[in-house]
Every structure is written in structure tokens, then in C-alpha cells.
Write a protein that holds these residues in place. Structure first.
Motif, PDB file in Angstrom:
ATOM      1  N   SER A   1      10.272  27.646 -16.073  1.00  9.21           N
ATOM      2  CA  SER A   1       9.447  28.542 -15.520  1.00  9.21           C
ATOM      3  C   SER A   1       7.937  28.321 -15.992  1.00  9.21           C
ATOM      4  O   SER A   1       6.999  28.745 -15.208  1.00  9.21           O
ATOM      5  CB  SER A   1      10.097  29.735 -16.587  1.00  9.21           C
ATOM      6  OG  SER A   1       9.124  30.801 -16.838  1.00  9.21           O
ATOM      7  N   ILE A   2       7.875  27.658 -17.145  1.00 10.43           N
ATOM      8  CA  ILE A   2       6.398  27.315 -17.819  1.00 10.43           C
ATOM      9  C   ILE A   2       5.836  26.355 -16.892  1.00 10.43           C
ATOM     10  O   ILE A   2       4.356  26.447 -16.358  1.00 10.43           O
ATOM     11  CB  ILE A   2       6.375  26.865 -19.049  1.00 10.43           C
ATOM     12  CG1 ILE A   2       6.750  28.129 -20.101  1.00 10.43           C
ATOM     13  CG2 ILE A   2       4.883  26.504 -19.533  1.00 10.43           C
ATOM     14  CD1 ILE A   2       5.765  29.079 -20.200  1.00 10.43           C
TER      15      ILE A   2
ATOM     16  N   HIS B   1      14.979  17.738 -15.464  1.00  8.04           N
ATOM     17  CA  HIS B   1      16.078  17.018 -16.251  1.00  8.04           C
ATOM     18  C   HIS B   1      16.896  16.724 -14.909  1.00  8.04           C
ATOM     19  O   HIS B   1      17.217  15.598 -14.612  1.00  8.04           O
ATOM     20  CB  HIS B   1      16.506  17.950 -16.925  1.00  8.04           C
ATOM     21  CG  HIS B   1      17.382  17.287 -17.894  1.00  8.04           C
ATOM     22  ND1 HIS B   1      17.329  16.159 -18.613  1.00  8.04           N
ATOM     23  CD2 HIS B   1      18.947  17.551 -18.363  1.00  8.04           C
ATOM     24  CE1 HIS B   1      18.453  15.782 -19.390  1.00  8.04           C
ATOM     25  NE2 HIS B   1      19.309  16.807 -18.857  1.00  8.04           N
ATOM     26  N   SER B   2      17.315  17.928 -14.095  1.00  9.32           N
ATOM     27  CA  SER B   2      18.597  17.654 -13.286  1.00  9.32           C
ATOM     28  C   SER B   2      18.043  18.191 -11.735  1.00  9.32           C
ATOM     29  O   SER B   2      18.650  18.075 -10.825  1.00  9.32           O
ATOM     30  CB  SER B   2      19.972  18.039 -13.703  1.00  9.32           C
ATOM     31  OG  SER B   2      19.572  19.414 -14.070  1.00  9.32           O
ATOM     32  N   ARG B   3      17.090  19.121 -11.943  1.00 13.14           N
ATOM     33  CA  ARG B   3      16.671  19.830 -10.483  1.00 13.14           C
ATOM     34  C   ARG B   3      15.849  19.055  -9.569  1.00 13.14           C
ATOM     35  O   ARG B   3      14.703  19.245  -9.418  1.00 13.14           O
ATOM     36  CB  ARG B   3      16.046  21.147 -10.647  1.00 13.14           C
ATOM     37  CG  ARG B   3      16.901  22.135 -11.155  1.00 13.14           C
ATOM     38  CD  ARG B   3      16.581  23.588 -11.482  1.00 13.14           C
ATOM     39  NE  ARG B   3      15.959  23.842 -12.690  1.00 13.14           N
ATOM     40  CZ  ARG B   3      15.401  24.946 -12.931  1.00 13.14           C
ATOM     41  NH1 ARG B   3      15.337  26.163 -12.232  1.00 13.14           N
ATOM     42  NH2 ARG B   3      14.751  25.206 -14.394  1.00 13.14           N
TER      43      ARG B   3
ATOM     44  N   GLY C   1      12.775  31.177 -18.800  1.00  4.61           N
ATOM     45  CA  GLY C   1      14.079  30.387 -18.797  1.00  4.61           C
ATOM     46  C   GLY C   1      15.055  31.227 -19.466  1.00  4.61           C
ATOM     47  O   GLY C   1      15.076  31.919 -20.148  1.00  4.61           O
TER      48      GLY C   1
ATOM     49  N   THR D   1       9.912  21.869 -13.513  1.00  2.02           N
ATOM     50  CA  THR D   1      10.526  22.679 -13.135  1.00  2.02           C
ATOM     51  C   THR D   1      10.968  23.929 -13.435  1.00  2.02           C
ATOM     52  O   THR D   1      11.524  24.868 -13.056  1.00  2.02           O
ATOM     53  CB  THR D   1      12.024  21.758 -12.308  1.00  2.02           C
ATOM     54  OG1 THR D   1      12.518  21.242 -13.659  1.00  2.02           O
ATOM     55  CG2 THR D   1      11.638  20.835 -11.395  1.00  2.02           C
TER      56      THR D   1
ATOM     57  N   GLU E   1      10.014  24.770 -30.054  1.00  2.74           N
ATOM     58  CA  GLU E   1      10.880  24.192 -30.895  1.00  2.74           C
ATOM     59  C   GLU E   1      10.556  22.904 -31.745  1.00  2.74           C
ATOM     60  O   GLU E   1      10.947  22.626 -32.733  1.00  2.74           O
ATOM     61  CB  GLU E   1      12.257  23.692 -29.987  1.00  2.74           C
ATOM     62  CG  GLU E   1      13.017  25.115 -29.594  1.00  2.74           C
ATOM     63  CD  GLU E   1      12.523  25.491 -28.118  1.00  2.74           C
ATOM     64  OE1 GLU E   1      11.546  25.005 -27.640  1.00  2.74           O
ATOM     65  OE2 GLU E   1      13.278  26.175 -27.627  1.00  2.74           O
TER      66      GLU E   1
HETATM   67  P1  NDP Z   1      13.183  26.550 -18.473  1.00  2.00           P
HETATM   68  O1  NDP Z   1      14.655  26.419 -18.822  1.00  2.00           O
HETATM   69  O2  NDP Z   1      12.789  27.149 -17.271  1.00  2.00           O
HETATM   70  O3  NDP Z   1      12.765  24.934 -18.034  1.00  2.00           O
HETATM   71  C1  NDP Z   1      12.985  23.982 -18.879  1.00  2.00           C
HETATM   72  C2  NDP Z   1      12.213  22.713 -18.386  1.00  2.00           C
HETATM   73  O4  NDP Z   1      12.718  21.596 -19.125  1.00  2.00           O
HETATM   74  C3  NDP Z   1      12.843  22.161 -17.048  1.00  2.00           C
HETATM   75  O5  NDP Z   1      11.944  21.449 -16.030  1.00  2.00           O
HETATM   76  C4  NDP Z   1      14.099  21.492 -17.278  1.00  2.00           C
HETATM   77  O6  NDP Z   1      14.332  20.613 -16.008  1.00  2.00           O
HETATM   78  C5  NDP Z   1      13.373  20.747 -18.468  1.00  2.00           C
HETATM   79  N1  NDP Z   1      14.692  20.128 -19.210  1.00  2.00           N
HETATM   80  C6  NDP Z   1      15.791  20.908 -19.708  1.00  2.00           C
HETATM   81  N2  NDP Z   1      16.682  20.105 -20.542  1.00  2.00           N
HETATM   82  C7  NDP Z   1      15.963  18.919 -20.797  1.00  2.00           C
HETATM   83  C8  NDP Z   1      16.250  17.741 -21.347  1.00  2.00           C
HETATM   84  N3  NDP Z   1      17.449  17.484 -22.177  1.00  2.00           N
HETATM   85  N4  NDP Z   1      15.211  16.714 -21.158  1.00  2.00           N
HETATM   86  C9  NDP Z   1      14.047  16.816 -20.484  1.00  2.00           C
HETATM   87  N5  NDP Z   1      13.946  17.967 -19.781  1.00  2.00           N
HETATM   88  C10 NDP Z   1      14.681  18.929 -19.949  1.00  2.00           C
HETATM   89  O7  NDP Z   1      12.462  26.723 -19.632  1.00  2.00           O
HETATM   90  P2  NDP Z   1      11.054  27.644 -20.098  1.00  2.00           P
HETATM   91  O8  NDP Z   1       9.905  26.991 -18.915  1.00  2.00           O
HETATM   92  O9  NDP Z   1      11.212  29.010 -19.959  1.00  2.00           O
HETATM   93  O10 NDP Z   1      10.634  27.119 -21.572  1.00  2.00           O
HETATM   94  C11 NDP Z   1      10.030  25.945 -21.594  1.00  2.00           C
HETATM   95  C12 NDP Z   1       9.694  25.809 -23.319  1.00  2.00           C
HETATM   96  O11 NDP Z   1       8.417  26.822 -23.310  1.00  2.00           O
HETATM   97  C13 NDP Z   1      10.611  26.489 -24.254  1.00  2.00           C
HETATM   98  O12 NDP Z   1      10.387  25.884 -25.562  1.00  2.00           O
HETATM   99  C14 NDP Z   1      10.248  27.961 -24.395  1.00  2.00           C
HETATM  100  O13 NDP Z   1      10.527  28.298 -25.866  1.00  2.00           O
HETATM  101  C15 NDP Z   1       8.721  27.907 -24.217  1.00  2.00           C
HETATM  102  N6  NDP Z   1       8.254  29.024 -23.740  1.00  2.00           N
HETATM  103  C16 NDP Z   1       8.639  29.607 -22.533  1.00  2.00           C
HETATM  104  C17 NDP Z   1       7.870  30.811 -22.102  1.00  2.00           C
HETATM  105  C18 NDP Z   1       8.274  31.415 -20.830  1.00  2.00           C
HETATM  106  O14 NDP Z   1       7.687  32.477 -20.324  1.00  2.00           O
HETATM  107  N7  NDP Z   1       9.130  30.739 -20.049  1.00  2.00           N
HETATM  108  C19 NDP Z   1       6.972  31.603 -23.129  1.00  2.00           C
HETATM  109  C20 NDP Z   1       6.657  30.917 -24.221  1.00  2.00           C
HETATM  110  C21 NDP Z   1       7.304  29.872 -24.678  1.00  2.00           C
HETATM  111  P3  NDP Z   1      15.584  20.909 -14.999  1.00  2.00           P
HETATM  112  O15 NDP Z   1      14.907  22.077 -14.147  1.00  2.00           O
HETATM  113  O16 NDP Z   1      15.808  19.846 -14.266  1.00  2.00           O
HETATM  114  O17 NDP Z   1      16.646  21.399 -15.520  1.00  2.00           O
END
Ligand code: NDP
Ligand code: MG
Length: 390
Positions: A12-13, A36-38, A210, A10, A126
Motif C-alpha cells: 500500500s505504501i 516479496h511474492s507479488r 495493508g 508492491t 516495527e
Molecule cells: P502491505 O502489506 O500493503 O505491503 C507490504 C510490502 O512488503 C509488500 O511490498 C510486500 O511484498 C513486502 N513484504 C511482505 N513480507 C515481506 C518479507 N518477509 N520480506 C520482504 N518484503 C516483504 O503493507 P503496508 O504498505 O500497509 O505497510 C508497510 C509498512 O508501512 C508497515 O510497517 C506499516 O506499519 C507501515 N505503515 C503503513 C501505512 C499504510 O497506510 N498502509 C500507514 C503507516 C505506516 P508482496 O507484495 O510481494 O507481498
């Protein structure tokens, strides 16, 4: 036909990954999705992509999801919690894992995918920052493969020779040039940085991402984490990784070779390009991203990073040079500081000093197993929280 588990579907990636997958129904099938929660967003994705399993963060979220899926007539298996994430990352039913959970929460499932010998598409930088050695060793020991999704690392991957063995000298590589946009505060008066609002900090000039990574981009901690990520992915020492500010974000990074050649990968700033590259590697597939219009871009510019403006970048180099668990401490302190900023508990200008204080307070140790690393992570979080409460 290859099947994929998308962890963080759910986000951005995750959403960009599903966009690319949907363009190639003859190549890819979704095995599992997680959020996670969405819950409502995940339920919609399940209706569209029909995974076998869907995972959420809590029992309540699982019950809600179950209700939505049954109402839609789906028999998707619903599970929740960290073990369920590891299960879908290592299941026999999936060939590939998109690791796109944000922060340390993504570590265990990424490691599980490596231990199960999967093809891992790694967005969760991370995980490498906290446990680079452990993850790279697991990939090697279990015949897994790790393909970088982070746009810079995917660009570097594309500019390195096929069969690159994580030895720069063996391949005549002189330097890795990591490009950085400089984020929203590249030209802002440094004396006003403590007054920036959350909205200003998450409004990245070039990428839609995100919230956590958007704040990381504004402090340039994101680039710092990427320096550490590049170290582990490509076997590059700190002094062979150079950060170059390139505000247009057209060149996504470069590799400089011994013969004087510099290879670069260019493209529009859209994560579907690196996602499609990693999904289909070594083939090339359509991603939905428009071709570059260079005449329209007209100009590419470059400048060196300013550590006064972006102290987080220097802290990350320090952590990489120090080794041990300092990078895990840096990452944990950063996650807490960024969340505190997003929650309005600290100003933007307090993020770097807070991380620095945690890095000097928690003794750096050697740790070669996950328990010891997570213990360092916990201590750093507790210390950061205590500093914020004070
Ligand atoms: P988002 O915040 O958009 O999405 C995070 C995702 O992880 C969501 O599906 C969220 O669920 C889930 N999530 C959040 N917390 C938890 C948890 N405690 N346990 C399990 N699932 C969890 O992040 P991004 O997509 O932006 O980034 C994701 C990763 O990709 C990061 O490590 C970021 O550094 C990396 N990245 C991102 C880029 C980008 O363009 N966005 C570019 C390069 C790297 P829910 O929606 O339910 O909250
Ligand atoms: Mg990046």
C-alpha cells in the motif's frame, strides 16, 4: 535529480510512493524496487519505472520475474533474499530509501540504509519498535536522516521546530498528542469482539492499508506501536505521549507547547501527503491529494481511549515503560497473533491475551545488538506459535 530505492514497492505504501514519484519525473528516479511474492505486480512497476535492480523473496520468484522482464525487453538486474534488500538499501546508486516492508522483515534493510548514511523515509514502524536505540544510534553515527512516513509522526514532525534535537524540554514541548481514528470497532459491543470476521477487521473506516496494519488498527496495537515509534523519533517519554481518539482522522496529530499553544497538522486521510512531505523535505511538492473541505467535514470530535476495549494499547505502553527487549517481544507476539487471526486460527479477542501471555513468559533482557534482539524476537514467535497450537 534524486534516486530512490523502494522496499515494499508492491504494498500500500509502495504503490502510493510510486504515485507521488511519477508526478515528479524531473526530481526523482527509481533506482531499485522490491516485493516479496507479488511478482507480476513488480514486473509491471519495473516496466513503468525502469529501475536498475528489482528484488524479490525467493529464487523461484526471481526466476519468474526474470522471465517477465526479459519478455518485456528490460535488462533490470534481478536479485532475491534479505541480503539483496540490504544491498539496494545501501547501494551507492541510491540517495533515498523508502522503508515500506511490513513487520520485522524490514528491520535489516532499514538498518543497512542507516549505516550507509541514506535519507530514510520510514514507514516500517516495527523496525523502531524492535530496535529503536540501535536504529537511532546508527542514523546518528553514519549521518543518515530519518523522515517519518507514518501519518501521525509526519504530522508531529511538521509541528515541531526545524532543527528539533529530540529533547522536548530544550524546545518547550510539553506533550505529543497522537490521534487515533479508533478503527472499525470503536463503538462495537465489546462482548461481541471475538466474533468479528477478518473482513470486518480489515475494513478501516478512514484509511486503505495493508492487512497487517489494518488489523493492528482494529486492536489499536497500531497506536501502541506508534507510541513507541514516537518515543524513539522525538525523544518523548511514555507519560508525555497522549493518545486521543479522533474518529474523523482529519487532524493527524498535535504538539502541545509550554506556552499553551497546540499545533496540529490537518489533511485528507491519504498517505501520499506524508510521503510527498518526506520525499521533498524541506520543500513542498504536489501529492495528488485534494485540499481539505472543512465546511464539508463540519465537525471534529475527540475522546479518550478505552483500555478495556483496546488492551493492546496498554500492553504497548507497558512495554515502553519496561524498556529492555519487551517491545521487541510485544511486536513479535503481535505479528504471530495477527497472522493467526488472518489465517482463521484464533479469534480477534484472543490477540491481546496471547501477546500478554508471551510478554510475561519471555524474560525481558537488555540487548544492544541485532543478534540478541532477533533472538528475543525468535523466542517470542516460537512461544506465541506454541500457545496457538495448544
Ligand atoms: P502491505 O502489506 O500493503 O505491503 C507490504 C510490502 O512488503 C509488500 O511490498 C510486500 O511484498 C513486502 N513484504 C511482505 N513480507 C515481506 C518479507 N518477509 N520480506 C520482504 N518484503 C516483504 O503493507 P503496508 O504498505 O500497509 O505497510 C508497510 C509498512 O508501512 C508497515 O510497517 C506499516 O506499519 C507501515 N505503515 C503503513 C501505512 C499504510 O497506510 N498502509 C500507514 C503507516 C505506516 P508482496 O507484495 O510481494 O507481498
Ligand atoms: Mg499511523
Amino acid at each position: 535529480m534524486q534516486s530512490i530505492s523502494i522496499l515494499g514497492a508492491t504494498g500500500s505504501i509502495g504503490v502510493s510512493t510510486l504515485d507521488v514519484v511519477a508526478r515528479h519525473p524531473d526530481r526523482y528516479r527509481v533506482f531499485a524496487l522490491s516485493a516479496h511474492s507479488r511478482v507480476a505486480e513488480l514486473a509491471e512497476q519495473c516496466q513503468r519505472f525502469r529501475p536498475q535492480v528489482a528484488v524479490v523473496g525467493s529464487a523461484e520468484a526471481a526466476a519468474q520475474l526474470q522471465t517477465l522482464l526479459r519478455a518485456a525487453g528490460l535488462s533490470t538486474e534481478v536479485a532475491y533474499g534479505p541480503q539483496a534488500l540490504c544491498d539496494i538499501a545501501s547501494a551507492d546508486g541510491c540517495d533515498m530509501v523508502m522503508a515500506a516492508i511490513v513487520g520485522a522483515a524490514g528491520l535489516a534493510s532499514t538498518l543497512a540504509a542507516a549505516r550507509a548514511g541514506k535519507k530514510i523515509l520510514l514507514a516500517n514502524k516495527e523496525a523502531l519498535v524492535i530496535s529503536g536505540q540501535l536504529l537511532m544510534d546508527a542514523v546518528q553515527a553514519h549521518g543518515a536522516s530519518l523522515l517519518p512516513i507514518d501519518s501521525e509522526h509526519n504530522a508531529i514532525f511538521q509541528c515541531l521546530p526545524a532543527g528539533y534535537t529530540r529533547s522536548m524540554t530544550a524546545h518547550g514541548v510539553e506533550k505529543i498528542l497522537l490521534t487515533a481514528s479508533g478503527g472499525p470497532f470503536l463503538h462495537r459491543d465489546v462482548n461481541t469482539l471475538d466474533q468479528v470476521t477478518v473482513e470486518e477487521a480489515v475494513a478501516h473506516p478512514k484509511w486503505v492499508m495493508g492487512r497487517k496494519i489494518s488489523v493492528d488498527s482494529a486492536t489499536m496495537m497500531n497506536k501502541g506501536l506508534e507510541v513507541i515509534e514516537a518515543h524513539w523519533l522525538f525523544g518523548a517519554p511514555a507519560d508525555k505521549i497522549e493518545v486521543v481518539i479522533h474518529p474523523q482522522s482529519v487532524i493527524h496529530s498535535m504538539v502541545s507547547y509550554a506556552d499553551g499553544s497546540v499545533l496540529a497538522q490537518l489533511g485528507n486521510p491519504d498517505m501520499r501527503t506524508p510521503i510527498a512531505n518526506a520525499l521533498a523535505y524541506p520543500e513542498r511538492i504536489a501529492s495528488g491529494v485534494a485540499a481539505l473541505d472543512l465546511a464539508q467535514i463540519a465537525q471534529l470530535s475527540f475522546l479518550p481511549p478505552d483500555y478495556q476495549r483496546f488492551p493492546c494499547l496498554k500492553l504497548a505502553y507497558d512495554a515502553l515503560r519496561a524498556g529492555g527487549t519487551l517491545a521487541a517481544i510485544l511486536n513479535a507476539a503481535n505479528e504471530v497473533a495477527v497472522q493467526a487471526f488472518l489465517d482463521g486460527r484464533i479469534g480477534f479477542g484472543k490477540i491481546a491475551p496471547l501477546i500478554q501471555e508471551v510478554m510475561s513468559a519471555i524474560p525481558n533482557r537488555q540487548a544492544d545488538d541485532i543478534t540478541a534482539l532477533l533472538e528475543q524476537d525468535r523466542q517470542a514467535r516460537d512461544h506465541a506459535e506454541a500457545l496457538i497450537s495448544r
